[in-house]
Design a protein around this motif. Sequence first.
Motif, PDB file in Angstrom:
ATOM      1  N   ILE A 144       0.861  -1.190   0.000  1.00 40.63           N
ATOM      2  CA  ILE A 144       0.000   0.000   0.000  1.00 40.63           C
ATOM      3  C   ILE A 144       0.894   1.237   0.000  1.00 40.63           C
ATOM      4  CG2 ILE A 144      -1.831   1.251   1.179  1.00 40.63           C
ATOM      5  CD1 ILE A 144      -2.632  -1.536   0.117  1.00 40.63           C
ATOM      6  N   PRO A 145       0.851   2.050  -1.060  1.00 46.74           N
ATOM      7  CA  PRO A 145       1.725   3.231  -1.127  1.00 46.74           C
ATOM      8  C   PRO A 145       1.335   4.303  -0.121  1.00 46.74           C
ATOM      9  CG  PRO A 145       0.384   3.004  -3.124  1.00 46.74           C
ATOM     10  CD  PRO A 145       0.020   1.872  -2.244  1.00 46.74           C
ATOM     11  N   GLU A 146       2.285   5.176   0.167  1.00 44.81           N
ATOM     12  CA  GLU A 146       2.091   6.192   1.198  1.00 44.81           C
ATOM     13  C   GLU A 146       0.997   7.190   0.836  1.00 44.81           C
ATOM     14  OE1 GLU A 146       2.839   8.140   4.834  1.00 44.81           O
ATOM     15  OE2 GLU A 146       3.486   6.196   4.074  1.00 44.81           O
ATOM     16  N   TYR A 147       0.797   7.438  -0.471  1.00 44.95           N
ATOM     17  CA  TYR A 147      -0.187   8.458  -0.846  1.00 44.95           C
ATOM     18  C   TYR A 147      -1.628   8.005  -0.612  1.00 44.95           C
ATOM     19  CZ  TYR A 147      -0.673   5.881  -5.291  1.00 44.95           C
ATOM     20  OH  TYR A 147      -0.880   4.924  -6.244  1.00 44.95           O
ATOM     21  N   GLN A 148      -1.842   6.701  -0.367  1.00 48.32           N
ATOM     22  CA  GLN A 148      -3.190   6.228  -0.093  1.00 48.32           C
ATOM     23  C   GLN A 148      -3.678   6.724   1.266  1.00 48.32           C
ATOM     24  OE1 GLN A 148      -5.268   4.456  -1.885  1.00 48.32           O
ATOM     25  NE2 GLN A 148      -4.112   3.309  -3.407  1.00 48.32           N
ATOM     26  N   ARG A 149      -4.998   6.880   1.396  1.00 47.08           N
ATOM     27  CA  ARG A 149      -5.552   7.241   2.696  1.00 47.08           C
ATOM     28  C   ARG A 149      -5.393   6.050   3.642  1.00 47.08           C
ATOM     29  NH1 ARG A 149     -10.354   6.278  -0.432  1.00 47.08           N
ATOM     30  NH2 ARG A 149     -11.647   4.619   0.443  1.00 47.08           N
ATOM     31  N   PRO A 150      -5.433   6.288   4.953  1.00 45.05           N
ATOM     32  CA  PRO A 150      -5.315   5.181   5.914  1.00 45.05           C
ATOM     33  C   PRO A 150      -6.499   4.224   5.809  1.00 45.05           C
ATOM     34  CG  PRO A 150      -4.919   7.302   6.976  1.00 45.05           C
ATOM     35  CD  PRO A 150      -5.477   7.599   5.610  1.00 45.05           C
ATOM     36  N   TYR A 151      -6.400   3.114   6.524  1.00 51.86           N
ATOM     37  CA  TYR A 151      -7.484   2.129   6.539  1.00 51.86           C
ATOM     38  C   TYR A 151      -8.664   2.712   7.309  1.00 51.86           C
ATOM     39  CZ  TYR A 151     -10.004  -2.248   7.155  1.00 51.86           C
ATOM     40  OH  TYR A 151     -10.959  -3.233   7.143  1.00 51.86           O
ATOM     41  N   GLU A 152      -9.802   2.888   6.615  1.00 52.17           N
ATOM     42  CA  GLU A 152     -10.928   3.602   7.210  1.00 52.17           C
ATOM     43  C   GLU A 152     -12.175   2.754   7.376  1.00 52.17           C
ATOM     44  OE1 GLU A 152     -11.401   7.120   4.832  1.00 52.17           O
ATOM     45  OE2 GLU A 152      -9.780   8.152   5.876  1.00 52.17           O
ATOM     46  N   TRP A 153     -12.159   1.541   6.844  1.00 49.99           N
ATOM     47  CA  TRP A 153     -13.315   0.680   7.090  1.00 49.99           C
ATOM     48  C   TRP A 153     -13.309   0.245   8.551  1.00 49.99           C
ATOM     49  CZ3 TRP A 153     -14.574  -3.240   2.614  1.00 49.99           C
ATOM     50  CH2 TRP A 153     -14.872  -2.511   1.461  1.00 49.99           C
ATOM     51  N   GLU A 154     -14.493   0.140   9.114  1.00 50.11           N
ATOM     52  CA  GLU A 154     -14.618  -0.304  10.502  1.00 50.11           C
ATOM     53  C   GLU A 154     -15.872  -1.171  10.589  1.00 50.11           C
ATOM     54  OE1 GLU A 154     -15.600   3.150  13.060  1.00 50.11           O
ATOM     55  OE2 GLU A 154     -15.308   4.320  11.246  1.00 50.11           O
ATOM     56  N   ASP A 155     -16.372  -1.400  11.803  1.00 47.04           N
ATOM     57  CA  ASP A 155     -17.567  -2.257  11.918  1.00 47.04           C
ATOM     58  C   ASP A 155     -18.813  -1.439  11.577  1.00 47.04           C
ATOM     59  OD1 ASP A 155     -17.239  -0.686  14.140  1.00 47.04           O
ATOM     60  OD2 ASP A 155     -18.075  -2.139  15.542  1.00 47.04           O
ATOM     61  N   SER A 215     -21.203   0.094   7.813  1.00 46.00           N
ATOM     62  CA  SER A 215     -21.902  -0.421   6.641  1.00 46.00           C
ATOM     63  C   SER A 215     -20.951  -1.091   5.656  1.00 46.00           C
ATOM     64  CB  SER A 215     -22.661   0.712   5.948  1.00 46.00           C
ATOM     65  OG  SER A 215     -21.775   1.727   5.521  1.00 46.00           O
ATOM     66  N   HIS A 216     -19.716  -0.576   5.534  1.00 47.46           N
ATOM     67  CA  HIS A 216     -18.779  -1.189   4.591  1.00 47.46           C
ATOM     68  C   HIS A 216     -18.537  -2.650   4.936  1.00 47.46           C
ATOM     69  CE1 HIS A 216     -17.543   3.150   4.102  1.00 47.46           C
ATOM     70  NE2 HIS A 216     -17.716   2.775   2.850  1.00 47.46           N
ATOM     71  N   ILE A 217     -18.240  -2.917   6.208  1.00 49.46           N
ATOM     72  CA  ILE A 217     -17.923  -4.268   6.632  1.00 49.46           C
ATOM     73  C   ILE A 217     -19.166  -5.144   6.633  1.00 49.46           C
ATOM     74  CG2 ILE A 217     -17.027  -5.692   8.524  1.00 49.46           C
ATOM     75  CD1 ILE A 217     -14.932  -4.084   7.036  1.00 49.46           C
ATOM     76  N   SER A 218     -20.284  -4.618   7.131  1.00 54.92           N
ATOM     77  CA  SER A 218     -21.506  -5.421   7.182  1.00 54.92           C
ATOM     78  C   SER A 218     -21.996  -5.747   5.769  1.00 54.92           C
ATOM     79  CB  SER A 218     -22.597  -4.717   7.990  1.00 54.92           C
ATOM     80  OG  SER A 218     -22.911  -3.463   7.435  1.00 54.92           O
ATOM     81  N   ASP A 219     -21.881  -4.797   4.844  1.00 52.43           N
ATOM     82  CA  ASP A 219     -22.257  -5.060   3.454  1.00 52.43           C
ATOM     83  C   ASP A 219     -21.383  -6.159   2.864  1.00 52.43           C
ATOM     84  OD1 ASP A 219     -24.200  -3.140   3.571  1.00 52.43           O
ATOM     85  OD2 ASP A 219     -23.094  -1.635   2.425  1.00 52.43           O
ATOM     86  N   PHE A 220     -20.078  -6.062   3.127  1.00 51.31           N
ATOM     87  CA  PHE A 220     -19.151  -7.075   2.623  1.00 51.31           C
ATOM     88  C   PHE A 220     -19.494  -8.447   3.193  1.00 51.31           C
ATOM     89  CE2 PHE A 220     -15.296  -9.536   3.646  1.00 51.31           C
ATOM     90  CZ  PHE A 220     -14.868  -9.836   2.363  1.00 51.31           C
TER      91      PHE A 220
END
Length: 299
Positions: free
Chosen positions: A19-30, A32-37
């Motif tokens: 993961i390159p430095e210019y990417q935003r940090p890890y922002e998924w959490e518990d 809708s993103h995780i529950s949808d997945f």
Amino acid sequence: MQSRDKSFIEFFTNNTYLIPEYQRPYEWEDSSHISDFWQDLYQQLNDFNESSNYDQKLFLGVVILEEVPKKIDTYQVVDGQQRITTLFILLVAIEQILKKLASIKKEYSKEITTDYFDGYNLINMQSNIRQLISTQDDKGSTSKIHFQAHALIEKLMNYICTEGWDRKFINKKFKSQKNVKKVFDYFEERLNELVGIKYETVTTTVDGKEKKNKKLIDISQISPEKITKLIKALRSIMFITLTVPTREEAYELFERVNARGKELDVGDLLKNHLFSQGATLINDGEEETTSLEEAWREI
């Protein structure tokens, strides 16, 4: 630019993702993103139960990759880091649940009177999951993790991805580090529900002090069958990978792409623009890029 369909197994086997430095940090959490997945994955599992059609695929979108010069099967993730990070956390959670099932089978062997554990090689399943997380060298002495996470969570991800992980979470100062634990906890809870692992809290008194412990209940309801079907659902995942050869093309695509996930804010786009200009000026010099990364952290 190369475009390919890749299965889950093909995507993760023998490849390394950075993961390159210019990417935003890890922002998924518990959220809708995780529950949808999870719901998508769980629906795939249910579809398998109803039809036994294991040819059905679960499409997880487009992943954009940049080739890393002079490193075979190594890619920087231009778009897709939230999904890839989440999948690695899920693999760790599955490995942990398989270890737990093997421990239950051993500890409660006298109480297990039915054949619901028979026919499931839990150790072999652990080994298969482990090969997706890391690969041992030829001597079998060291493991190479197939994923270098974002700088803010890299040390934490390396720690939980080790085979002998002690289930402790180090470095929880930043939100993205806390998100890793939240997502792992979410998956662990869902996996416990899936295989029927239930606990009750038992309070005991020792030397006048109360102590609370978790006790396993309803052992007869536990079955590894569901975890094997979940792994089949995982194996049905498909990506479309777009691979670009240069950093400039990677930065340009990063600005243009509209993938499923959390929208970028102005800071993310500004950061990407500065890094893209830096990449053009310094002609892919690693030292100078590192200086840009360090300067951005200070900002």
